[in-house]
Each structure stands twice: as structure tokens, then as C-alpha cells.
Design a protein around this motif. Sequence first.
Motif, short mmCIF file in Angstrom:
data_model
loop_
_atom_site.label_atom_id
_atom_site.label_comp_id
_atom_site.label_asym_id
_atom_site.label_seq_id
_atom_site.Cartn_x
_atom_site.Cartn_y
_atom_site.Cartn_z
N ALA A 1 27.34 71.14 10.60
CA ALA A 1 27.60 72.57 10.40
C ALA A 1 28.83 72.78 9.54
CB ALA A 1 27.76 73.27 11.75
N ALA A 2 29.86 71.95 9.76
CA ALA A 2 31.09 72.09 8.98
C ALA A 2 30.85 71.71 7.52
CB ALA A 2 32.19 71.19 9.58
N ILE A 3 30.08 70.65 7.29
CA ILE A 3 29.77 70.23 5.92
C ILE A 3 28.93 71.30 5.22
CG2 ILE A 3 28.65 68.49 4.48
CD1 ILE A 3 31.24 67.56 5.86
N ALA A 4 28.00 71.89 5.95
CA ALA A 4 27.18 72.95 5.36
C ALA A 4 28.03 74.15 4.99
CB ALA A 4 26.08 73.35 6.34
N ARG A 5 28.96 74.54 5.86
CA ARG A 5 29.86 75.66 5.54
C ARG A 5 30.72 75.32 4.33
NH1 ARG A 5 30.49 76.01 11.25
NH2 ARG A 5 32.41 74.78 11.12
N ALA A 6 31.23 74.08 4.30
CA ALA A 6 32.07 73.67 3.17
C ALA A 6 31.30 73.79 1.86
CB ALA A 6 32.55 72.24 3.37
N GLY A 7 30.00 73.55 1.91
CA GLY A 7 29.19 73.64 0.71
C GLY A 7 29.05 75.04 0.15
N THR A 8 29.47 76.05 0.92
CA THR A 8 29.45 77.43 0.41
C THR A 8 30.74 77.79 -0.32
OG1 THR A 8 30.35 78.45 2.44
CG2 THR A 8 27.97 78.07 2.36
N ALA A 9 31.74 76.90 -0.27
CA ALA A 9 32.98 77.09 -1.04
C ALA A 9 32.79 76.39 -2.38
CB ALA A 9 34.18 76.52 -0.29
N PRO A 10 32.94 77.08 -3.51
CA PRO A 10 32.58 76.50 -4.81
C PRO A 10 33.22 75.15 -5.11
CG PRO A 10 33.04 78.85 -5.03
CD PRO A 10 33.39 78.48 -3.63
N ALA A 11 34.52 75.00 -4.87
CA ALA A 11 35.19 73.75 -5.18
C ALA A 11 34.69 72.62 -4.28
CB ALA A 11 36.70 73.90 -5.03
N GLU B 1 47.25 56.21 5.75
CA GLU B 1 47.42 57.62 5.44
C GLU B 1 46.56 58.49 6.36
OE1 GLU B 1 47.33 60.69 1.62
OE2 GLU B 1 46.39 58.72 1.44
N VAL B 2 47.13 59.60 6.79
CA VAL B 2 46.42 60.54 7.65
C VAL B 2 45.50 61.41 6.79
CG1 VAL B 2 46.63 62.43 9.32
CG2 VAL B 2 48.33 60.59 9.29
N VAL B 3 44.21 61.37 7.09
CA VAL B 3 43.20 62.18 6.42
C VAL B 3 42.53 63.05 7.47
CG1 VAL B 3 40.97 62.10 5.22
CG2 VAL B 3 42.83 60.59 4.51
N VAL B 4 42.42 64.35 7.19
CA VAL B 4 41.97 65.30 8.21
C VAL B 4 40.79 66.12 7.71
CG1 VAL B 4 42.67 67.24 9.70
CG2 VAL B 4 44.34 65.48 9.07
N THR B 5 39.80 66.26 8.57
CA THR B 5 38.70 67.21 8.34
C THR B 5 38.86 68.33 9.36
OG1 THR B 5 37.18 65.52 7.53
CG2 THR B 5 36.20 67.54 8.39
N THR B 6 39.02 69.55 8.86
CA THR B 6 39.18 70.68 9.76
C THR B 6 37.86 71.42 9.92
OG1 THR B 6 40.29 72.81 10.10
CG2 THR B 6 40.03 72.08 7.82
N LEU B 7 37.60 71.89 11.13
CA LEU B 7 36.37 72.61 11.42
C LEU B 7 36.56 74.11 11.31
CD1 LEU B 7 35.23 70.39 14.42
CD2 LEU B 7 34.61 70.18 12.02
N ASN B 8 37.60 74.53 10.59
CA ASN B 8 37.87 75.95 10.35
C ASN B 8 36.78 76.52 9.43
OD1 ASN B 8 38.83 78.41 9.28
ND2 ASN B 8 40.96 77.79 9.54
N PRO B 9 35.99 77.51 9.87
CA PRO B 9 34.89 78.01 9.04
C PRO B 9 35.36 78.76 7.80
CG PRO B 9 35.14 79.36 11.02
CD PRO B 9 36.04 78.17 11.20
N ASP B 10 36.58 79.29 7.81
CA ASP B 10 37.09 80.04 6.66
C ASP B 10 37.69 79.13 5.59
OD1 ASP B 10 36.57 82.55 7.99
OD2 ASP B 10 38.39 82.16 9.18
#
Length: 405
Positions: free
Chosen positions: A25-35, A269-278
Motif C-alpha cells: 500500500a505504501a509503495i502504491a501511494r508513493a507511485g502517485t507522487a511524480p518524483a 548507513e540508516v535508510v528509512v521507509t516511512t509509511l506516511n501517506p502524504d
Amino acid sequence: MTFYDKLETRSADERALWQAAELPAAIARAGTAPALARILGDVAPDQVTTREALAKLPVIRKSELSEAQKRTPPFGGFTTRPAPDFENVFQSPGPIYEPGRRGEDWWRLGRFLHAAGVGRGDIIHNCFGYHLTPAGMMFESAARAVGAATLPAGTGQTELQVRAAVDIGTTVYAGTPDYLKIMLDKAEELGERLSFTRAVVSGGALFPSLRQGYADRGIATTQCYATADLGLIAYESPAMEGMIVDERVIVEIVRPGTGDPVPEGEVGEVVVTTLNPDYPLVRFATGDLSAVLPGVSPCGRTNMRIKGWMGRADQTTKIKGMFVRPEQVAALVARHPEISRARVVADRSGDMDVMTVLLETGADDAARYEGTVLDTLKLRGRVELVAPGSLPNDGKVIEDRRSYD
């Protein structure tokens, strides 16, 4: 002891099942952000259900975010909603622009304040900045989440801060670790006594001697690891054994210059994936070094723990007039499967820079690697072969030993 919610005490299997549902769900939401859509390309969200699958996606670095913001201000196409739909727009040094929202503890620091014992009945003396940068709002949002009141003090004007703290009776200090000492010393100078019993700090080094000094004054101090881009990443609990990862992010520790996760306990190195929908940043590299601690916290919270801040991962160094970057060192290792790790050491001989490349390998012919060193690092240097496991576990792939005194 009470927990902030049931998420903090989930079993490893429960957390893995939850991530398997949340990640696609997070990856799908991320796909709606152009960059992010451009970066993710044709990644199928329903295939990203595990940490192993996540580790195959590209790492996003702050430099990419900065360049994208110059092309497409203010957020570079990394948000899922336009700038006017956010309640706040912040500017951090760089400059980097970050969005902010009010309500429901958008940055999630309430979990940290609860772990620190802050809640209803407390008045937080919030010394984080309220102008341009988001730290002040981040902690104010957290205060609302745990039912505490806030004095929006910001920074500076220490004598007025002391006066307000005494008159209002603020019970909790929030700010950088060192400014609390300035306030306490000023109060002592003025013959006043502050009512702080707790301090929640971030944004600077909390040295053991400083923490002990506050404890000697009756102030229990805990720290969190948070950024303007990601919100809360990890936080201390009263157990004081490492920092517990927040429940709404997924943290990986990767080898600097790569996106490859390192074994538990190894510094990277710390790499983070955030589940923030915005603002759904995927595999965002913080530039900070840390390591995973084994086991779970004695406080009963079961999520992954990290050791806290252990230095900077961006070790780019100029040697002989040329920049050498961690990505180049990673490329050197990738060219030879028998090399497990590498370390570039910059030193001086008289007035000249010298470079030594240490390679962890069972091989015994250093000359074999001289061509690859020149090809990947664009510099000639002495190659030294060392035994596997002998390089320090400090996350460094480039070490600058030069002194200019």
C-alpha cells in the motif's frame, strides 16, 4: 508500565504480517507522487511485501531531493498532495523544504514522549525552533498527542525563558541537549530553581557526562532520533538500551555507498521507509551511521533497536585534488567477489597526499587490484590486503587521517 499502543508489543511474526500488508500500500501511494513514480519505475507494489523485496528498490538520497526541489518547487514531486493542501511548509538548511500537517501527531513523536513518561498534567517548555524549521511544531504536535500543555519558547533570550519557566512551572524541557544546561546555569545565576523533572532532547549529541549532570539535578533525560523529512525514526525508553524503532517506519542499515543491508551488529548507513501517506519516502538515506542491536528492549517494546547516532555516512573526501566517494569504494568491492570490505585511508607524507586502499580478502596478490583501484577511484594508491573481519566495525569506508596543524 503502560505502552502507547498495542503496536509496541507485537511479536516478530505479527509485525512481519503487518508489514506485508502495509508495504504494498505504501509503495502504491508513493507511485502517485511524480518524483517517486520515476524512481520506482515499473515496480509492482504487490511484490514488495518483505524487507528483502524492499531492499531491491533504489535508495533515495537527500541530494536527489534537493535537486528535484530546484526543478519542481517546493517539494520536488515527492508528496502525494500539492503544497497548498498542507497546513505548513518548512525550510531546513540546504535549503530543503518539508511539508507539515496538523492533527493526529503527523510526525509521530507522541510515542517518544509517552515512553519518556510525559503526559497529562505536564507543561512542556519547548525550546525547539518555531520559525522556518519544523522541530518546534513536531514536539508541539507530540505534546497534544499525549495530553500535555506546551510553552512555545523557541530559542534564545535565556533570562526570559527562565522567568517563564519559574512563573508557569513548566515540568518538562524539550530542546537540544546542551541548551538545557544553559538554562539551568542561568537559573542558578538568578537564584531561581526550575521545576523540570524530565527532558526530551534531540538535534545534538547527548554525552554521558551531560546526561549524568542532569540526573544529578533530578532531571531524567531521554533522546529521540528524528528528522524533518521522516519524523520519528527511533527513541529511547527508560531501559536506556539503544533506541527503539518507531512503528510507522521501516529501518534498514546498509553499507555506505550502496543499498545493500549489512549483517546485524555491523555499522552502516540508516535508510528509512516511512509509511506516511502524504510524504511516502521510500528507502530514504539519512546520511547517518548506526547498527542494529540484537534482541528486544528490557522495557517490553519488541521492535528493532539501533545503537543511535554513530557518525556520518557521507564520507566524501578530497585526495590529491580529487573527490573520492563511498559509492566508488562500493564499486571497487563489487568488481571482486573475493573482497568482503574495503577502506580508503587518506594520509600525508611531507606536503603530499597519499592514499592507501585496505582490502579484506583471503587473496595474497595486492598488485592484482591496482588497476581496479585506479579505474574506480581515479587515483593511484598503495593497495594493502588485510584478513577478513580485521577492519574496524565503525561504518567508515573512507578514513581521513591527515592533520594540517
